[in-house]
Design a protein around this motif. Sequence first.
Motif, PDB file in Angstrom:
ATOM      1  N   LYS A  38     -13.734   0.049 -10.109  1.00 21.51           N
ATOM      2  CA  LYS A  38     -12.224  -0.048  -9.475  1.00 21.51           C
ATOM      3  C   LYS A  38     -12.241   0.721  -8.108  1.00 21.51           C
ATOM      4  O   LYS A  38     -11.096   0.736  -7.374  1.00 21.51           O
TER       5      LYS A  38
ATOM      6  N   THR B  14       0.818  -1.185   0.074  1.00 20.77           N
ATOM      7  CA  THR B  14      -0.111   0.124  -0.085  1.00 20.77           C
ATOM      8  C   THR B  14       0.916   1.337  -0.144  1.00 20.77           C
ATOM      9  O   THR B  14       1.801   1.290   1.025  1.00 20.77           O
TER      10      THR B  14
ATOM     11  N   ARG C 166     -12.667  -1.031  -3.375  1.00 19.62           N
ATOM     12  CA  ARG C 166     -11.455  -1.889  -2.948  1.00 19.62           C
ATOM     13  C   ARG C 166     -11.895  -1.787  -1.446  1.00 19.62           C
ATOM     14  O   ARG C 166     -12.145  -1.130  -0.738  1.00 19.62           O
ATOM     15  N   ASN C 167     -11.348  -2.912  -0.775  1.00 20.40           N
ATOM     16  CA  ASN C 167     -11.499  -3.403   0.497  1.00 20.40           C
ATOM     17  C   ASN C 167      -9.984  -2.645   1.109  1.00 20.40           C
ATOM     18  O   ASN C 167      -9.300  -3.213   1.834  1.00 20.40           O
ATOM     19  N   HIS C 168     -10.334  -1.357   1.275  1.00 21.29           N
ATOM     20  CA  HIS C 168      -9.296  -0.488   2.200  1.00 21.29           C
ATOM     21  C   HIS C 168      -9.378  -1.053   3.560  1.00 21.29           C
ATOM     22  O   HIS C 168      -8.118  -1.035   4.170  1.00 21.29           O
TER      23      HIS C 168
ATOM     24  N   PRO D  54      -6.200  -8.449  -8.969  1.00 24.79           N
ATOM     25  CA  PRO D  54      -7.495  -8.042  -8.217  1.00 24.79           C
ATOM     26  C   PRO D  54      -8.525  -9.045  -8.339  1.00 24.79           C
ATOM     27  O   PRO D  54      -8.484  -9.906  -9.250  1.00 24.79           O
TER      28      PRO D  54
ATOM     29  N   TRP E 130     -12.988  -5.579  -4.078  1.00 21.21           N
ATOM     30  CA  TRP E 130     -12.080  -6.222  -4.660  1.00 21.21           C
ATOM     31  C   TRP E 130     -10.722  -6.237  -3.859  1.00 21.21           C
ATOM     32  O   TRP E 130     -10.675  -5.201  -3.056  1.00 21.21           O
ATOM     33  N   GLU E 131     -10.047  -7.221  -3.650  1.00 18.96           N
ATOM     34  CA  GLU E 131      -8.730  -7.292  -3.040  1.00 18.96           C
ATOM     35  C   GLU E 131      -7.545  -7.646  -3.943  1.00 18.96           C
ATOM     36  O   GLU E 131      -7.726  -7.787  -5.091  1.00 18.96           O
ATOM     37  N   ARG E 132      -6.597  -7.745  -3.382  1.00 21.34           N
ATOM     38  CA  ARG E 132      -5.351  -8.148  -3.795  1.00 21.34           C
ATOM     39  C   ARG E 132      -4.812  -9.587  -3.628  1.00 21.34           C
ATOM     40  O   ARG E 132      -4.751  -9.858  -2.536  1.00 21.34           O
TER      41      ARG E 132
ATOM     42  N   TRP F 299      -1.981  -1.356  -5.104  1.00 25.02           N
ATOM     43  CA  TRP F 299      -3.537  -0.792  -5.451  1.00 25.02           C
ATOM     44  C   TRP F 299      -3.295   0.102  -6.555  1.00 25.02           C
ATOM     45  O   TRP F 299      -4.087  -0.004  -7.535  1.00 25.02           O
TER      46      TRP F 299
END
Length: 335
Positions: A133, A91, A136-138, A188, A150-152, A95
């Motif tokens: 986009k 991070t 994101r699952n911050h 992703p 979405w995640e990594r 991302w």
Amino acid sequence: MKKLSILFLFFINLLTISCSNSSTNGDNPITPPPTIPPPSEIDTSQNPLLIPVENSQIAYYKEIDFSIRGLKLKNQLSLLLKKTHKHLTYTPDIWEASMITDINSDNPKEVILIYGWVDKTEKEITQKRTMNKEQRNHGGFNDDRRKNLWEREHVFAKSLAVPKLITYGSDEDNMGLIAGTDAHNLRPVNGEWNNVRSNKKFIEGSGNSGSVNGGWYPGDEWKGDVARMMMYMFVRYGNQCRPDVIGKGKQIINVNTGERDGMIDLFLKWNAEDPVSDLEKRRNEYHGNKNNQYAQGNRNPFIDNPYLANAIWGAEQEYRAENLWTTKEQHHIKK
């Protein structure tokens, strides 16, 4: 006189025995076993010289001798990948890079999700192929909210690497950290579908992605991507990311060199069956260009040319991948 006769007879007897033994050895000579050179001494000079065709690839691989085969070629590529690798942070770098490299060309507001199902066949949101986009699952949510984010995804599961992959730390020389934030292993993915995959090993299957006999089939669209990513991780990190730890299959013995290092037939099969996609190429070009803000600097050789897998591990008769490059002979003809 009697003594002389005895000595004469004794001498004749010795001569007869000697001649008999000599004749026996001549009829049945003892032949030593043939000397077989070890794999490292096998002549590979007859292999055709592979030549990259894109300018970016020509520049990147200029120090590699593509006339060699087997683990010698693997070792050369490994050194190149290490030398050109710039560490990215989990991070924000991964991302930001993902929102560039994995963008949906049909809708720039979306990213493409690995393991996503073919359009119009998904059962619910967790299997959709694309997602906004910005979703994101911050927050690292681990509840029902994940299915809308979405995640990594670590395609080579973090817990199966030895040492395991980590995503945060202060020591960039820590191989767990370097491998844990490698952009070539991160894609992703829908958060809940990522949770379902967990750390299941890859296994043969068909159709869309999902659990199969305790393993994970990535889907017909993604199996080639996965194979080339696992090959990259093995070449880049060696025994930390062995294919026989992340996938279920038989170990490959290179019939040309006699070498075995842990590569399995599953990934060679997927690499041959599922050609390189435009998404893979776009990701590779972005990260291979060190001038891009979030580029890692190195490339995945198996995306540039899937046939390099056969050049290293063999198995051409069973799982011959497409050769996207030219050979020395073809190069001269074109000129």
